[in-house]
Write a protein that holds these residues in place. Structure first.
Motif, short mmCIF file in Angstrom:
data_model
loop_
_atom_site.label_atom_id
_atom_site.label_comp_id
_atom_site.label_asym_id
_atom_site.label_seq_id
_atom_site.Cartn_x
_atom_site.Cartn_y
_atom_site.Cartn_z
N ARG A 52 1.98 13.87 -9.05
CA ARG A 52 3.26 14.20 -9.66
C ARG A 52 3.40 13.56 -11.03
O ARG A 52 3.87 14.19 -11.98
N LEU A 53 3.00 12.29 -11.12
CA LEU A 53 3.12 11.58 -12.40
C LEU A 53 2.20 12.19 -13.46
O LEU A 53 2.57 12.28 -14.63
N LYS A 54 1.02 12.64 -13.07
CA LYS A 54 0.12 13.30 -14.02
C LYS A 54 0.74 14.60 -14.54
O LYS A 54 0.65 14.92 -15.72
N ARG A 55 1.39 15.34 -13.64
CA ARG A 55 2.06 16.58 -14.03
C ARG A 55 3.20 16.27 -15.01
O ARG A 55 3.38 16.95 -16.01
N ILE A 56 3.96 15.22 -14.71
CA ILE A 56 5.06 14.82 -15.59
C ILE A 56 4.51 14.38 -16.95
O ILE A 56 5.08 14.73 -18.00
N LYS A 112 12.57 12.96 -8.42
CA LYS A 112 11.85 13.24 -7.17
C LYS A 112 10.83 12.14 -6.88
O LYS A 112 10.68 11.73 -5.73
N VAL A 113 10.14 11.67 -7.90
CA VAL A 113 9.19 10.57 -7.72
C VAL A 113 9.94 9.32 -7.26
O VAL A 113 9.52 8.63 -6.32
N SER A 114 11.06 9.04 -7.90
CA SER A 114 11.86 7.86 -7.52
C SER A 114 12.33 7.95 -6.08
O SER A 114 12.24 6.97 -5.34
N LEU A 115 12.81 9.10 -5.68
CA LEU A 115 13.29 9.26 -4.31
C LEU A 115 12.15 9.14 -3.30
O LEU A 115 12.33 8.54 -2.23
N ALA A 116 10.99 9.67 -3.64
CA ALA A 116 9.84 9.55 -2.74
C ALA A 116 9.44 8.09 -2.58
O ALA A 116 9.16 7.63 -1.46
N LEU A 117 9.43 7.35 -3.69
CA LEU A 117 9.10 5.93 -3.62
C LEU A 117 10.15 5.15 -2.84
O LEU A 117 9.81 4.28 -2.02
N VAL A 146 0.87 -1.17 0.00
CA VAL A 146 0.00 0.00 0.00
C VAL A 146 0.91 1.22 0.00
O VAL A 146 1.78 1.34 0.85
N GLN A 147 0.76 2.06 -0.99
CA GLN A 147 1.57 3.27 -1.07
C GLN A 147 0.99 4.32 -0.12
O GLN A 147 -0.12 4.79 -0.33
N PRO A 148 1.75 4.69 0.91
CA PRO A 148 1.21 5.66 1.87
C PRO A 148 0.99 7.05 1.26
O PRO A 148 0.13 7.79 1.72
N ASN A 149 1.73 7.38 0.22
CA ASN A 149 1.60 8.69 -0.43
C ASN A 149 1.14 8.54 -1.87
O ASN A 149 1.57 9.27 -2.76
N LYS A 150 0.25 7.58 -2.09
CA LYS A 150 -0.18 7.22 -3.43
C LYS A 150 -0.73 8.42 -4.22
O LYS A 150 -0.36 8.63 -5.37
N GLN A 151 -1.60 9.20 -3.60
CA GLN A 151 -2.21 10.31 -4.33
C GLN A 151 -1.18 11.36 -4.71
O GLN A 151 -1.22 11.91 -5.82
N GLN A 152 -0.23 11.64 -3.83
CA GLN A 152 0.83 12.59 -4.16
C GLN A 152 1.66 12.09 -5.34
O GLN A 152 2.00 12.87 -6.23
#
Length: 95
Positions: free
Chosen positions: A19-23, A56-61, A9-15
């Motif tokens: 970000r991915l939609k913006r990218i 940034k997405v990679s680091l967050a994951l 379960v991704q705790p920050n899934k929506q964030q």
């Protein structure tokens, strides 16, 4: 791409999704810039921005994975395998 059967379960899934939609929008913009014969340096600047955003997405994951999955594995005695897996991912990221 190697597919894992592990799930979490991704705790920050929506964030992450935001970000991915913006990218995704940025990449579409780059596509339009190429189609419109925009100046190469402008396109390269946008590509650099997308690469930075993906980092940034990679680091967050990776942070989420370390705090949750790796931590859980260590507590359950599977720490060495989880750390090895994490290190393999890190090595691929810095190539």
């Amino acid at each position: 791409m190697e597919k894992s059967t592990k799930k979490t379960v991704q705790p920050n899934k929506q964030q992450l999704l935001n970000r991915l939609k913006r990218i995704e929008g940025q990449v579409r913009g780059i596509h339009q810039m190429v189609e419109s014969d925009r100046y190469c340096v402008d396109i390269l600047n946008q590509i650099a921005a997308v690469q930075a955003a993906m980092n940034k997405v990679s680091l967050a994951l990776m942070e989420d994975h370390t705090h949750h999955c790796v931590s859980h594995a260590i507590k359950n005695g599977d720490g060495e395998a989880a750390i090895e897996e994490l290190m393999d991912v890190m090595k691929r990221m810095v190539k």
